[in-house]
Write an enzyme that holds these catalytic residues in place. Structure first.
Site, PDB file in Angstrom:
ATOM      1  N   HIS A   1     -22.629  25.877   0.408  1.00 45.11           N
ATOM      2  CA  HIS A   1     -23.737  26.268   0.855  1.00 45.11           C
ATOM      3  C   HIS A   1     -23.855  25.907   2.191  1.00 45.11           C
ATOM      4  CE1 HIS A   1     -27.930  27.149   1.561  1.00 45.11           C
ATOM      5  NE2 HIS A   1     -28.010  27.820   0.460  1.00 45.11           N
TER       6      HIS A   1
ATOM      7  N   ASP B   1     -24.349  18.165  -3.441  1.00 52.68           N
ATOM      8  CA  ASP B   1     -25.452  19.189  -3.422  1.00 52.68           C
ATOM      9  C   ASP B   1     -25.765  19.367  -4.984  1.00 52.68           C
ATOM     10  OD1 ASP B   1     -27.060  21.384  -3.585  1.00 52.68           O
ATOM     11  OD2 ASP B   1     -25.578  22.658  -2.360  1.00 52.68           O
TER      12      ASP B   1
ATOM     13  N   GLN C   1     -28.145  23.014  -7.911  1.00 54.87           N
ATOM     14  CA  GLN C   1     -27.682  24.020  -8.986  1.00 54.87           C
ATOM     15  C   GLN C   1     -27.474  23.228 -10.357  1.00 54.87           C
ATOM     16  OE1 GLN C   1     -28.578  27.114  -8.774  1.00 54.87           O
ATOM     17  NE2 GLN C   1     -28.486  27.389  -6.557  1.00 54.87           N
TER      18      GLN C   1
ATOM     19  N   LYS D   1     -36.297  24.816  -7.170  1.00 55.21           N
ATOM     20  CA  LYS D   1     -35.174  25.344  -8.238  1.00 55.21           C
ATOM     21  C   LYS D   1     -35.350  24.750  -9.560  1.00 55.21           C
ATOM     22  CE  LYS D   1     -31.808  26.249  -4.405  1.00 55.21           C
ATOM     23  NZ  LYS D   1     -31.901  27.704  -4.493  1.00 55.21           N
TER      24      LYS D   1
ATOM     25  N   CYS E   1     -25.958  32.571   1.512  1.00 52.63           N
ATOM     26  CA  CYS E   1     -25.793  31.267   2.081  1.00 52.63           C
ATOM     27  C   CYS E   1     -24.362  30.616   1.937  1.00 52.63           C
ATOM     28  CB  CYS E   1     -26.632  30.526   2.019  1.00 52.63           C
ATOM     29  SG  CYS E   1     -28.482  30.960   2.632  1.00 52.63           S
TER      30      CYS E   1
END
Length: 489
Positions: A199, A275, A278, A301, A444
């Site tokens: 991202h 990261d 997700q 999220k 992104c």
């Protein structure tokens, strides 16, 4: 970067985008021979939870690989999606005359009533600043805010609650590491290894820090539309000081073996920043088991409010890092010519924090935990396969990322393109003619899209409150969309 750049890119193919702008959107409504495929309303009763503190695929092969059973058989037990949907008020509305089908969960998730109630109760009953007052409201707010930190720490299995830093979002958390750790630890010639599938929030801060420090960025490219793990290992050397990697790709849906990446990286003395935006909302993430040095995630999220996220960092690293921002709350003593700083986490939480949002994140964690992350992950695995193979049956479609299998894990999202139709046209038509919300743009992740040879894609991303019936509605709506643009081209 302006948000609009994430959603309205240049054309992905030689075809022009037909319906962008209010006038053309009205034209779409006027000329479309739209077909009505409303989503079925859920008839299943709510089950109360106990609160506890691409590749272009051959359609025939895809159909053979996955048996499509009717998900609406009344003899079957209700799915997790059917059970939890009543907890999300926003899902029970009509959009453009159709029952809403919300497939944009990789961008932001919806909020259950328990989270909305937690926010309301804070403002109605004990709105006050934290850490600074001795009166009842301040003490109650402080307790709730710090209890939220405990909940996050337990949720990701941090060894110490001080290892959880509240931030505005995951982007701020990455920037905190970049400026508090990166600027003070990187030297000319040091290397930062990233994947091409990161991202922008995991790329741009390190570009800035590299210019400041003389460090060098090295990228892992794709093989078979996933990051090349052999190249990953080959790039690691004694010069590697930091590895930045996603856990789950927001475009490819692929899952990286973070535990292996951490092991490889630590062998050359590099730190690892993950990261997990997700992954934390969708599966069990254990920071101690993964042995990551830093990990970031966003509240919005994972059923929590916007405006809050968190950084996990090993306490020895956080204690060695200078403050990211200066001001109130992050100090021990302030003199006219110097200040001394508080220990983590206060050192990195200058000023009044997002109190209600952190409390709301705590409520979201209570909600997710009451369901069980293993249950969520297993259900989404089933949804992921159903979405992928149903989508694979659509003619002229290209799905990016690996096909799910017994050995390949894939998140419940699919980024895709249809030959000669711009993804923004697809998203617009699905919304206006069918009430189906999907994403379009580069998500992104422009370097990744360039590596895939496209400028943009459409993306359908699911969460545990979605159902197979909604996937069926989406597929019918997509086929109608393709038919419209094919017959009017």
């Amino acid at each position: 970067m302006a948000a609009s750049l994430c959603h309205f890119p240049p054309a992905v193919s030689s075809s022009s985008s037909l319906f962008v702008g209010s006038k053309s959107r009205s034209l779409l409504l006027a000329v479309s021979p739209f077909k009505h495929f409303p989503a079925k309303p859920s008839l299943s009763p709510s089950r109360p939870w106990t609160r506890s503190y691409a590749v272009s695929n051959d359609a025939a092969a895809a159909a053979a690989a996955f048996s499509v059973a009717s998900p609406s058989d009344p003899r079957e037990s209700p799915s997790l999606g059917e059970i939890t949907r009543p907890d999300f008020p926003i899902l029970h509305q009509a959009v453009n005359g159709f029952n809403l089908v919300y497939f944009d969960n990789a961008a932001t998730s919806q909020k259950p009533s328990a989270v909305i109630k937690a926010l309301s109760e804070y403002y109605e009953l004990y709105n006050s600043n934290v850490h600074r007052g001795v009166h009842y409201l301040s003490a109650k707010a402080t307790d709730a805010y710090e209890e939220a930190r405990n909940k996050v720490a337990n949720f990701v299995n941090a060894a110490d609650r001080r290892e959880i830093i509240f931030t505005r979002n995951a982007t701020e958390a990455i920037n905190l590491v970049a400026y508090s750790w990166g600027v003070f630890n990187l030297r000319p010639g040091d290397e930062i290894v990233l994947t091409i599938a990161e991202h922008h929030s995991s790329i741009v801060p390190w570009q800035i820090v590299a210019k400041k420090t003389g460090a060098v960025l090295k990228y892992v490219e794709l093989t078979k539309e996933v990051p090349d793990l052999d190249q990953f290992k080959g790039l690691l050397s004694k010069n590697t000081k930091l590895v930045v990697a996603h856990h789950v790709s927001n475009v490819l849906g692929s899952v990286l073996p973070i535990d292996e990446i951490v092991d490889w990286s630590h062998k050359v003395g590099a730190k690892v920043l993950v990261d997990a935006c997700q992954s934390v909302p969708h599966m069990v993430v254990d920071v101690q088991k993964l042995n990551v040095d830093f990990l970031v995630a966003s509240s919005h999220k994972m059923c929590g409010p916007t405006g809050a996220g968190f950084l996990y960092g090993k306490i020895n690293l956080l204690s060695s890092m200078p403050p990211f921002l200066g001001g109130g709350e992050m100090i021990t003593d302030v003199f006219q010519d110097y200040s001394t700083y508080a220990e983590p986490p206060s050192r990195f939480e200058a000023g009044t924090p997002a109190i209600a949002e952190a409390i709301g994140l705590g409520a979201a964690i209570d909600y997710l935990s009451s369901i069980g992350m293993e249950k969520i992950h297993n259900y989404e695995k089933e949804l992921s396969e159903y979405l992928y193979y149903q989508l694979s049956s659509v003619p002229n479609i290209h799905i990016y990322g690996p096909a799910p299998s017994n050995t390949v894990r894939r998140a419940a999202l699919c980024s895709f393109n249809v030959d000669n139709i711009h993804p923004t046209d697809i998203a617009t038509f699905l919304d206006e003619q069918h009430g189906v919300a999907v994403r379009s743009g580069h998500h992104c992740a422009q370097p990744l899209h360039r590596a895939l040879g496209v400028n943009a894609s459409a993306r359908a991303s699911l969460y545990f409150y979605n159902t197979k019936e909604e996937v069926d509605t989406f597929i019918r709506a997509l086929k109608d969309t393709i038919e419209f643009f094919t017959t009017t081209a």
